[in-house]
Design a protein around this motif. Structure first.
Motif, PDB file in Angstrom:
ATOM      1  N   LYS A  60       0.819  -1.218   0.000  1.00 14.58           N
ATOM      2  CA  LYS A  60       0.000   0.000   0.000  1.00 14.58           C
ATOM      3  C   LYS A  60       0.853   1.268   0.000  1.00 14.58           C
ATOM      4  N   LYS A  61       2.178   1.080  -0.012  1.00 10.22           N
ATOM      5  CA  LYS A  61       3.120   2.213  -0.015  1.00 10.22           C
ATOM      6  C   LYS A  61       2.929   3.118   1.196  1.00 10.22           C
ATOM      7  N   LEU A  62       2.729   2.473   2.353  1.00  9.81           N
ATOM      8  CA  LEU A  62       2.546   3.214   3.603  1.00  9.81           C
ATOM      9  C   LEU A  62       3.783   3.160   4.478  1.00  9.81           C
ATOM     10  N   ILE A  63       4.849   2.544   3.988  1.00 12.56           N
ATOM     11  CA  ILE A  63       6.126   2.512   4.703  1.00 12.56           C
ATOM     12  C   ILE A  63       7.166   3.235   3.838  1.00 12.56           C
ATOM     13  N   PRO A  64       7.564   4.437   4.236  1.00  9.74           N
ATOM     14  CA  PRO A  64       8.554   5.155   3.433  1.00  9.74           C
ATOM     15  C   PRO A  64       9.924   4.491   3.457  1.00  9.74           C
ATOM     16  N   ASN A  65      10.208   3.757   4.545  1.00 13.95           N
ATOM     17  CA  ASN A  65      11.505   3.087   4.682  1.00 13.95           C
ATOM     18  C   ASN A  65      11.297   1.841   5.530  1.00 13.95           C
ATOM     19  N   GLU A  66      11.448   0.659   4.919  1.00 14.53           N
ATOM     20  CA  GLU A  66      11.161  -0.587   5.634  1.00 14.53           C
ATOM     21  C   GLU A  66      12.060  -0.767   6.845  1.00 14.53           C
ATOM     22  N   ALA A  67      13.355  -0.461   6.705  1.00 17.40           N
ATOM     23  CA  ALA A  67      14.291  -0.634   7.818  1.00 17.40           C
ATOM     24  C   ALA A  67      13.905   0.257   8.985  1.00 17.40           C
ATOM     25  N   VAL A  68      13.527   1.481   8.676  1.00 19.87           N
ATOM     26  CA  VAL A  68      13.105   2.405   9.730  1.00 19.87           C
ATOM     27  C   VAL A  68      11.833   1.899  10.402  1.00 19.87           C
ATOM     28  N   PHE A  69      10.890   1.396   9.602  1.00 23.65           N
ATOM     29  CA  PHE A  69       9.650   0.869  10.166  1.00 23.65           C
ATOM     30  C   PHE A  69       9.928  -0.284  11.125  1.00 23.65           C
ATOM     31  N   ARG A  70      10.778  -1.211  10.717  1.00 24.47           N
ATOM     32  CA  ARG A  70      11.086  -2.354  11.565  1.00 24.47           C
ATOM     33  C   ARG A  70      11.776  -1.897  12.845  1.00 24.47           C
ATOM     34  N   SER A  71      12.719  -0.968  12.720  1.00 26.18           N
ATOM     35  CA  SER A  71      13.450  -0.479  13.887  1.00 26.18           C
ATOM     36  C   SER A  71      12.515   0.242  14.855  1.00 26.18           C
ATOM     37  N   LEU A  72      11.664   1.092  14.300  1.00 27.52           N
ATOM     38  CA  LEU A  72      10.738   1.849  15.146  1.00 27.52           C
ATOM     39  C   LEU A  72       9.696   0.933  15.787  1.00 27.52           C
ATOM     40  N   ALA A  73       9.217  -0.059  15.033  1.00 30.03           N
ATOM     41  CA  ALA A  73       8.245  -1.005  15.579  1.00 30.03           C
ATOM     42  C   ALA A  73       8.836  -1.750  16.764  1.00 30.03           C
ATOM     43  N   LYS A  74      10.108  -2.107  16.654  1.00 31.93           N
ATOM     44  CA  LYS A  74      10.781  -2.794  17.756  1.00 31.93           C
ATOM     45  C   LYS A  74      10.890  -1.905  18.976  1.00 31.93           C
ATOM     46  N   LYS A  75      11.269  -0.655  18.769  1.00 31.17           N
ATOM     47  CA  LYS A  75      11.404   0.288  19.891  1.00 31.17           C
ATOM     48  C   LYS A  75      10.056   0.561  20.554  1.00 31.17           C
ATOM     49  N   LEU A  76       8.982   0.517  19.767  1.00 33.13           N
ATOM     50  CA  LEU A  76       7.649   0.795  20.302  1.00 33.13           C
ATOM     51  C   LEU A  76       6.905  -0.473  20.716  1.00 33.13           C
ATOM     52  N   ASN A  77       7.653  -1.572  20.823  1.00 34.70           N
ATOM     53  CA  ASN A  77       7.089  -2.859  21.280  1.00 34.70           C
ATOM     54  C   ASN A  77       5.931  -3.334  20.399  1.00 34.70           C
ATOM     55  N   TYR A  78       6.115  -3.184  19.093  1.00 34.98           N
ATOM     56  CA  TYR A  78       5.093  -3.645  18.160  1.00 34.98           C
ATOM     57  C   TYR A  78       5.689  -4.686  17.217  1.00 34.98           C
ATOM     58  N   GLU A  79       5.930  -5.872  17.778  1.00 34.99           N
ATOM     59  CA  GLU A  79       6.441  -6.977  16.971  1.00 34.99           C
ATOM     60  C   GLU A  79       5.741  -8.285  17.318  1.00 34.99           C
ATOM     61  N   ALA A  80       4.546  -8.156  17.864  1.00 37.76           N
ATOM     62  CA  ALA A  80       3.814  -9.349  18.291  1.00 37.76           C
ATOM     63  C   ALA A  80       3.378 -10.166  17.086  1.00 37.76           C
ATOM     64  N   ASP A  81       3.286 -11.488  17.282  1.00 37.81           N
ATOM     65  CA  ASP A  81       2.770 -12.402  16.267  1.00 37.81           C
ATOM     66  C   ASP A  81       1.654 -13.233  16.885  1.00 37.81           C
ATOM     67  N   PRO A  82       0.424 -13.141  16.419  1.00 40.27           N
ATOM     68  CA  PRO A  82       0.009 -12.247  15.341  1.00 40.27           C
ATOM     69  C   PRO A  82      -0.205 -10.817  15.842  1.00 40.27           C
ATOM     70  N   VAL A  83      -0.296  -9.883  14.910  1.00 38.63           N
ATOM     71  CA  VAL A  83      -0.593  -8.505  15.283  1.00 38.63           C
ATOM     72  C   VAL A  83      -2.103  -8.371  15.452  1.00 38.63           C
TER      73      VAL A  83
END
Length: 343
Positions: A60-83
């Motif tokens: 959907k082109k809602l992630i301007p930078n995948e690496a940044v998204f993954r890094s920020l998601a980790k810092k914000l405790n958003y890596e649960a499976d499933p989401v």
């Protein structure tokens, strides 16, 4: 030496500030959607993994930078499976951290589920499935689950009487059972409003009976301003033990929903829904009844009419009669009007 140190520190500070700015821009901005763009909605099905979500957002082109998204998601405790599942809005100007917080906290954007006068439970299932996650088959299976329906006080035949045509705000990931629970709440609110349940008791009809009769009125006339009179005819027939002889019930019994005219074929179908064959109300509604039709039954016109006939003039209205002789005259007028119109 001192001046060199100052120049070094100044240069380092400038570089640090520039780096911090670009880090900020990559994490907190730019906006996921530019100002002036239309809101985008992301639907996340039950059981979606973080990896699958990342692919959805990339598509959907809602992630301007995948690496940044993954890094920020980790810092914000958003890596649960499933989401968390649901339907989430991305408004113009929203920053990536705010979007991640929204996903993590499960703040959904509701959907409006619109129910109109659907004919059968399968139609209800198909309509609801257009708005929320479960497919139509999931609803149909629940609608046929006798032990579940029995626990609610319904049967497959009268379950349609649960649904009141309206627009309902629901979450996209609402389950079929939760949908039914919500419909029960709305059903109870509806019948308590305007003391409808009291009026039904006064008529010595259950709420399901009122709804069934209303469904016949619904299919008999499109004119709201004659529904009370029409309902009065059927109520009069019920009270004296006369067969309802409602054409729409014969059509429902035959399943010939595309017919333009009711013929002897339809009237002869042997089914408890065919009120030409059997006295009293059919086992359940023959369609979803509108609020106008339900209220028409509850507040039907009190009169001595036992018959009605379409005028045949294209108006969609009917002529009412108190006895069979007058009804036959009205029927002849109907046929003459049709002949004049080349029908």
């Amino acid at each position: 030496m001192y001046r060199k140190l100052l120049r070094f520190l100044l240069a380092f500070s400038i570089i640090a500030l520039i780096s911090a700015y670009f880090i900020y821009r990559s994490v907190a901005g730019p906006e996921i959607l530019a100002e002036g763009a239309e809101t985008v909605y992301v639907e996340i099905p039950h059981g979606t993994s973080f990896e699958a979500l990342t692919r959805i957002l990339l598509a959907k082109k809602l992630i301007p930078n995948e690496a940044v998204f993954r890094s920020l998601a980790k810092k914000l405790n958003y890596e649960a499976d499933p989401v968390r599942s649901g339907r989430f809005a991305v408004e113009p100007g929203m920053k990536l951290p705010d979007f991640i917080y929204r996903l993590r906290n499960g703040k959904q954007a509701p959907v409006m589920v619109v129910l109109t006068t659907e004919r059968e439970l399968t139609d209800v299932a198909a309509k609801v499935a257009r708005f929320i996650e479960p497919d139509a088959q999931a609803f149909i299976q629940l609608f046929q689950k006798e032990d579940f329906l029995d626990s609610l006080g319904y049967t497959k035949e009268n379950l349609m009487s649960l649904f009141i045509p309206n627009s309902y705000e629901l979450y996209w990931d609402t389950s079929p059972r939760d949908f039914i629970r919500r419909m029960i709440e709305e059903h109870d609110i509806f019948w308590k409003r305007k003391d409808r349940y009291i009026r039904a008791n006064q008529l010595e009809l259950s709420q399901a009976d009122v709804y069934t009769l209303a469904s016949i009125v619904e299919k008999e006339t499109l004119q709201n301003d004659e529904k009370k009179r029409m309902a009065g005819v059927y109520y009069n027939r019920l009270k004296i033990g006369m067969k309802l002889q409602a054409d729409p019930t014969a059509v429902f019994a035959s399943r010939d929903f595309n017919t333009n005219r009711v013929t002897n074929y339809h009237l002869q179908v042997d089914s408890p829904y065919n009120t030409y064959k059997y006295k009293g109300l059919p086992p359940g509604p023959i369609a979803m009844a509108s609020i106008a039709s339900i209220d028409a039954v509850l507040n039907h016109e009190q009169h001595d009419y036992l018959y009605f006939c379409a005028k045949g003039d294209g108006s969609g209205y009917h002529t009412f009669a108190k006895n069979l002789e007058a009804h036959k005259r009205n029927a002849e007028i109907y046929r003459e009007n049709r002949r004049k119109r080349g029908k």
